[in-house]
Structure formats: C-alpha cells, structure tokens
Design a protein around this motif. Sequence first.
Motif, short mmCIF file in Angstrom:
data_model
loop_
_atom_site.label_atom_id
_atom_site.label_comp_id
_atom_site.label_asym_id
_atom_site.label_seq_id
_atom_site.Cartn_x
_atom_site.Cartn_y
_atom_site.Cartn_z
N ILE A 183 1.10 -1.10 0.10
CA ILE A 183 -0.13 0.06 -0.06
C ILE A 183 0.99 0.87 0.16
CG2 ILE A 183 -1.80 1.19 1.12
CD1 ILE A 183 -3.01 -1.18 2.28
N THR A 184 2.36 1.33 0.65
CA THR A 184 2.88 2.27 0.77
C THR A 184 3.66 2.68 -0.16
OG1 THR A 184 3.26 1.91 2.94
CG2 THR A 184 4.67 2.88 2.09
N MET A 185 3.85 1.39 -1.24
CA MET A 185 4.67 1.50 -2.56
C MET A 185 3.86 2.36 -3.55
SD MET A 185 6.52 -1.46 -4.82
CE MET A 185 7.53 -1.75 -3.48
N MET A 186 2.33 1.80 -3.03
CA MET A 186 1.41 2.50 -4.14
C MET A 186 1.05 3.95 -4.05
SD MET A 186 -1.33 1.80 -6.62
CE MET A 186 -1.48 -0.53 -6.32
N LEU A 187 1.70 4.40 -2.97
CA LEU A 187 1.39 5.74 -2.18
C LEU A 187 2.02 5.87 -3.51
CD1 LEU A 187 0.23 5.77 1.27
CD2 LEU A 187 -1.23 6.82 -0.49
N ALA A 188 3.49 5.64 -3.22
CA ALA A 188 4.79 6.45 -3.98
C ALA A 188 4.57 6.46 -4.48
CB ALA A 188 5.87 6.30 -3.36
N LEU A 203 12.64 17.49 -6.43
CA LEU A 203 13.75 18.06 -5.94
C LEU A 203 13.40 17.58 -4.66
CD1 LEU A 203 14.08 21.52 -7.02
CD2 LEU A 203 15.55 19.43 -7.24
N ALA A 204 12.39 17.23 -3.47
CA ALA A 204 12.12 16.98 -2.16
C ALA A 204 12.85 15.00 -2.29
CB ALA A 204 11.24 17.44 -1.20
N THR A 205 12.31 14.59 -3.56
CA THR A 205 12.06 13.54 -2.86
C THR A 205 13.71 12.62 -3.49
OG1 THR A 205 9.57 13.28 -3.70
CG2 THR A 205 11.49 11.00 -3.69
N ALA A 206 13.99 13.16 -4.00
CA ALA A 206 15.82 13.07 -4.59
C ALA A 206 16.37 13.25 -3.63
CB ALA A 206 15.48 13.26 -5.75
N ALA A 207 16.75 14.85 -2.87
CA ALA A 207 17.26 14.86 -2.17
C ALA A 207 17.37 13.49 0.01
CB ALA A 207 16.98 16.52 -1.71
N ALA A 208 15.70 13.75 -0.40
CA ALA A 208 15.80 13.11 0.43
C ALA A 208 16.21 11.51 0.90
CB ALA A 208 14.31 13.53 1.34
N THR A 209 16.06 10.50 -0.22
CA THR A 209 15.55 9.62 -0.34
C THR A 209 17.17 8.67 0.65
OG1 THR A 209 14.59 9.63 -2.37
CG2 THR A 209 15.88 7.60 -1.61
N LEU A 221 9.28 15.11 0.62
CA LEU A 221 9.86 14.78 1.41
C LEU A 221 9.75 13.93 2.10
CD1 LEU A 221 10.00 18.47 3.37
CD2 LEU A 221 12.48 16.99 2.45
N GLY A 222 7.71 13.26 2.58
CA GLY A 222 7.95 12.39 2.86
C GLY A 222 8.09 10.98 1.60
N ALA A 223 7.54 11.82 0.83
CA ALA A 223 7.96 10.26 -0.54
C ALA A 223 9.40 9.71 -0.27
CB ALA A 223 7.02 10.83 -1.32
N GLY A 224 10.55 10.60 -0.22
CA GLY A 224 11.81 9.92 -0.58
C GLY A 224 12.29 9.03 1.02
N ALA A 242 0.05 1.65 -10.65
CA ALA A 242 0.43 2.67 -10.74
C ALA A 242 0.18 3.16 -11.87
CB ALA A 242 1.34 3.20 -9.88
N MET A 243 1.43 2.21 -12.82
CA MET A 243 1.35 3.36 -14.37
C MET A 243 0.12 3.37 -14.97
SD MET A 243 5.46 2.21 -15.22
CE MET A 243 6.90 3.02 -14.32
#
Length: 525
Positions: free
Chosen positions: A32-37, A70-76, A124-127, A160-161
């Motif tokens: 479910i979490t992966m689906m959200l992302a 940007l936020a996702t990539a930086a936070a990962t 940021l959370g998605a990261g 998802a796609m």
Amino acid sequence: MADTETVEAKPDQQKPVKEPKSVRVVMLALMITMMLAMLDNMIVGTAMPTIVGELGGLEHLSWVVTAYTLATAAATPIWGKLGDMYGRKATFMTSIVLFLVGSALSGMAQDMGQLIGFRAVQGLGAGGLMVGVMAIIGDLVPPRERGRYQGMMAGVMAIAMIGGPLIGGTITDNWGWRWAFYINLPLGVVALGLISAVLHLPKKRSKAGIDYLGVVLLTVGITSIVLVTTWGGSQYAWTSARIMELIVLGVAALVGFVFWQTKAAEPVVPLHIFRSRNFTLMSIIGFITGFVMFGATLYLPLYQQSVQGASATNSGLLLLPMLGAMLVTSMVAGRVTTNTGKYKVFPVVGSALMIVGLYLLSTMDTGTSRFTSGVFMAVVGLGMGCLMQVTMLVAQNSVEMKDMGVASSSTTLFRTLGSSFGVAIMGALFNNRVQDVMAERAGALGSKITEKSAQLDAKSLEKMPAMAREAYQHAVSSGIHSAFLLGSVVAVVALVAAVFVKEVALRGAGPDTEGSAQPPAVEAI
C-alpha cells in the motif's frame, strides 16, 4: 543478532522465524505504501489542467512536479541513513506521516505558491516511502527468499502506471482535483495501522550524530542536477549562464560531499559500500534502467496518440504490453532466484533484451501498426522485468545488515537520477528533432506550431491543417527514432556492467550463508 531486525525473532535463532500471517499483513502494508509513492505523481499529472484552471499560475505549473521530485531525490539517502541509525519502523512511519501531512495540505492549497510548497513537504515524505519498503523487506526476508516478492512489487508498479491516469481522471471529474491528494489519506492511515500493529522491530539508538554537512552538500548537489535536467533545453538553453552555474554548483557540491564522506564520523552514504563490485555495478544498472523506463513511459503514449490515433483518456493502457511483460518476467525471475539462488543471468539477459527492444522501438514510423509497436514494447518490458527488482536484491546482498538502509536508498537514488537524466536527454533529442522536421516539412507554419512545445495535445492536433498534421506525425516518428536509438546505446552500458557481476551466494541460500545476521560475501572491485 544485534544488527538484525526481524518479526518476532528469538535471539538464539540463526534464521528469522516469521509467522506467515504476520508477514503477509506487513507485506500488504508495504505494498500500500509503495502504491502511494508511485501512484501520486500519475494521479496528480492528470488533474493538473483542472488545478491550473482553478488556482491560476500557469507559469509555475512545472514547479508542482519539480518541487516534489527535488524533495524526494534529496531526502531519499537521508531517510535510508536515519533508518540505519535510529530504527527502520519509526523512521518509516515518520516518512508516511510526513507524506500524508503534505497530501492533506496540498489538497487545501489556495494558490499555486502554497501548492508548490506543500508538494515539497509531500516529496520529503515520499523520499522515505520506497526506501523504507525496500529496507524493511531486506531486513525481514533473506535474499534467497526475497525473489518471491518481486512479482508483487512489479505488480504494484504496473497497476500504478496503468491505473494512475484513469484513477486521476475519474477522481478529478467526479470529486474534484483536491481529492487527488486526499485519496492518499485513507490508504496511508490503513498502512500506518497495519505497520504499527504487526511490524515488531527492535528500536535502535545511535550515539553518533547526524552528518549535517554531508546532508547539505548532498542536497545541494542532487538539487542542482535535477534542476539542470529539468530546465535544460526547455526553460533555459543548455549553454545558458543559469544552467552552467547549476552544473558548476552541482559538481562542486558532489565532489565536496565525496571528500567529506571520507572524514565524517557517521557518513550519510558510507563510501565503503562501493568497494563491493556488485553493489557498484547494480547502481550503474539501476541508473540505466531508470533512464530507459521513464523515457519510454513518457514518449510511447505520445507516439501512439499523435501518430497511431489512440485515445489520450486511456493513455495508461497504451503501456500494457510493456508493463504486462515486465510483470510476468519479474515474477519468473523471482521464482527462479528463490528456487536456485542464481541471479546473474537476469541482468545479462535483461540488458540484452532492453537493447534489442529499444532499437526496435527506434524503427517505428507513421506506418507502424499498434500490434507491431506492442510487440516491440513487450521486448523492452521483458528486459526491464529482469532488471527492476534483481538490482535491489543484489545490491542489498552486497552489504552488511547495518548498511541495509543506505544500500536501499542509494540504489533508489541512482534509479531516480537516471530517470531525471533520461527524461531530460531523450526529451531534448525528441524536441529538437520534431522542430527540425516540422520546419522542413511545413515551413514557417511548422515552426510556429512547435515554437512553444514539441508535444501537442489532442485538441491542438485536431485544429491543425491536414498537411501540418501529417508533417507533425512524421516529426514525432523522427523524434521517437532519435530518443530510443539513444536509449539503446545507453543500455549497452548496462549490459557491460551485467557481464562483470560476480554471482555471490545469496544469504539464506545454503548452510554457510543461511542466517540473515551473517555479513554477506563482499566482492571488492
């Protein structure tokens, strides 16, 4: 087993013993979490015209996606390190909460500026979402057994796609665009509840502090790279001062980051993980896979809509041959890896199929049938299915348990950066070729039509004169040829990397490696 987190594992057990029902519930929450992302950007993309219509700010439209990316990539990488230092469960749940807060705020945005800011919070959370899923699976399931979950992951990606645009259109038309964000809340709450109740991992507390300088340098470097690939060739010319400044800043920050990681007491990305030949090679293959996959998913629907006359409403379904083949191959690869412990064949065969499939896609023209293009897409899908999850599995198997988080986050980051480069470079080739062919075939009218964008929507195509429409179809075919021919050349790098992969026994594959607490055999470069 001080470094190992398991579900209800007893200290004297070599191999984690898991209640099947508990593990299934945990996996449901992780899926479910992966689906959200993965679903979020595709749903939001469909809703963007409606959002702009209500909030205005068309000139800032690209930042709604860019701020999130940007936020996702930086936070990962940071989430991965925090999980290693302070415990996977608490860090993962925190990232979900932050993602849900960003989703709720985005749904309540009153202007485009607020929406961009709230999307950054969401990013940021998605990261931490994808990294958390991969790292927790890495903790709970020995690599030898992990292959069986590859089909589930590939299935979530395919859903998802394919379903993202359809779900986004349905939600926007019936409930309004704000529900494109609010829909995350009930799913996220269910995932949080299941994880809180069933996932029992020991808490960690690291005495080492966070490497703040490393975090800043890495964030600046990644942000600069993503902005270069996002703006280059579109908002700014590749040779403009702004792009050059960003390149210099990004390179300087990343060089500084690498130097500092050799000095930091608790580095964000421990450089010793790259001493493993397999980990480094999987990072390269992951980058190439991201480069190819996101370029393909962006330009294939455009070709089928513009040249083959397919409906834009069902754009996700146009990718079904590729995604279906990817799903089937991923399931087979997972089953074979689980049963035999062998995996090298998959990156080698997968890279070869990807090269062939991309070359075949580059041969498409205005007369290519949907069936033929579907077969070509299926070949690419077969290749990506061999690579998508095996890269993560081998990368995790190449590091010690204490580095599971940074290994997962680094592999995810390389794939993310690959996708940014793929979309930017393939996009630049596509756009330039379309504009050149339009100028050749339709003269001044062709140049005027594609002056603002080489990607025209269905309404714009309908309004074009027949001669210009035919010229545009030839131009798109030519652009597709250039973009996918580049992709096939880049995929050769993945094949070369795959050939040098050394087949190290997966943990849990035999008496000597059974026990997930045992360090893997690390093959130095």
